[in-house]
Write a protein that holds these residues in place. Structure first.
Motif, PDB file in Angstrom:
ATOM      1  N   UNK A  26       1.930  -2.485 -11.229  1.00 22.94           N
ATOM      2  CA  UNK A  26       2.647  -3.659 -10.728  1.00 22.94           C
ATOM      3  C   UNK A  26       2.384  -3.869  -9.230  1.00 22.94           C
ATOM      4  N   UNK A  27       2.495  -2.810  -8.459  1.00 21.03           N
ATOM      5  CA  UNK A  27       2.302  -2.931  -7.014  1.00 21.03           C
ATOM      6  C   UNK A  27       0.834  -3.184  -6.682  1.00 21.03           C
ATOM      7  N   UNK A  28      -0.065  -2.551  -7.412  1.00 22.69           N
ATOM      8  CA  UNK A  28      -1.495  -2.758  -7.186  1.00 22.69           C
ATOM      9  C   UNK A  28      -1.879  -4.221  -7.410  1.00 22.69           C
ATOM     10  N   UNK A  61       2.919   5.170 -13.396  1.00 27.37           N
ATOM     11  CA  UNK A  61       1.784   4.298 -13.666  1.00 27.37           C
ATOM     12  C   UNK A  61       2.188   2.839 -13.810  1.00 27.37           C
ATOM     13  N   UNK A  62       3.323   2.564 -14.429  1.00 33.07           N
ATOM     14  CA  UNK A  62       3.785   1.178 -14.546  1.00 33.07           C
ATOM     15  C   UNK A  62       4.041   0.586 -13.163  1.00 33.07           C
ATOM     16  N   UNK A  63       4.713   1.349 -12.331  1.00 37.02           N
ATOM     17  CA  UNK A  63       4.972   0.898 -10.968  1.00 37.02           C
ATOM     18  C   UNK A  63       3.700   0.728 -10.167  1.00 37.02           C
ATOM     19  N   UNK A  96       0.839  -1.198   0.000  1.00 38.96           N
ATOM     20  CA  UNK A  96       0.000   0.000   0.000  1.00 38.96           C
ATOM     21  C   UNK A  96       0.879   1.255   0.000  1.00 38.96           C
ATOM     22  N   UNK A  97       1.926   1.254   0.812  1.00 35.24           N
ATOM     23  CA  UNK A  97       2.849   2.394   0.830  1.00 35.24           C
ATOM     24  C   UNK A  97       3.520   2.572  -0.530  1.00 35.24           C
ATOM     25  N   UNK A  98       3.885   1.469  -1.160  1.00 31.31           N
ATOM     26  CA  UNK A  98       4.508   1.539  -2.490  1.00 31.31           C
ATOM     27  C   UNK A  98       3.519   2.069  -3.526  1.00 31.31           C
TER      28      UNK A  98
END
Length: 66
Positions: free
Chosen positions: A35-37, A30-32, A18-20
């Motif tokens: 990926x994290x989502x 947006x790419x990151x 969530x922090x990421x």
């Protein structure tokens, strides 16, 4: 349902993801963020015990990651 099943390790992972997500959002990465989502949602779905939803999430994750 997830809240009653989540382990301490899974909760810590969820908090880190969530922090990421917030960090990626604040920098418009947006790419990151995607990926994290996907990782965040994967932890939630696996922890919920809803096997069917986890199976549906897998192809979506592959499509969004490519």
């Amino acid at each position: 349902m997830t809240a009653s099943r989540i382990s301490e390790a899974q909760l810590a992972t969820t908090c880190e993801l969530f922090a990421a997500m917030r960090a990626a959002h604040s920098t418009a990465d947006m790419d990151g963020l995607v990926e994290v989502d996907l990782g965040f949602r994967d932890v939630i779905l696996r922890t919920s015990g809803q096997v069917f939803m986890s199976v549906l999430h897998e192809p979506l994750g592959r499509a969004l990651s490519s």
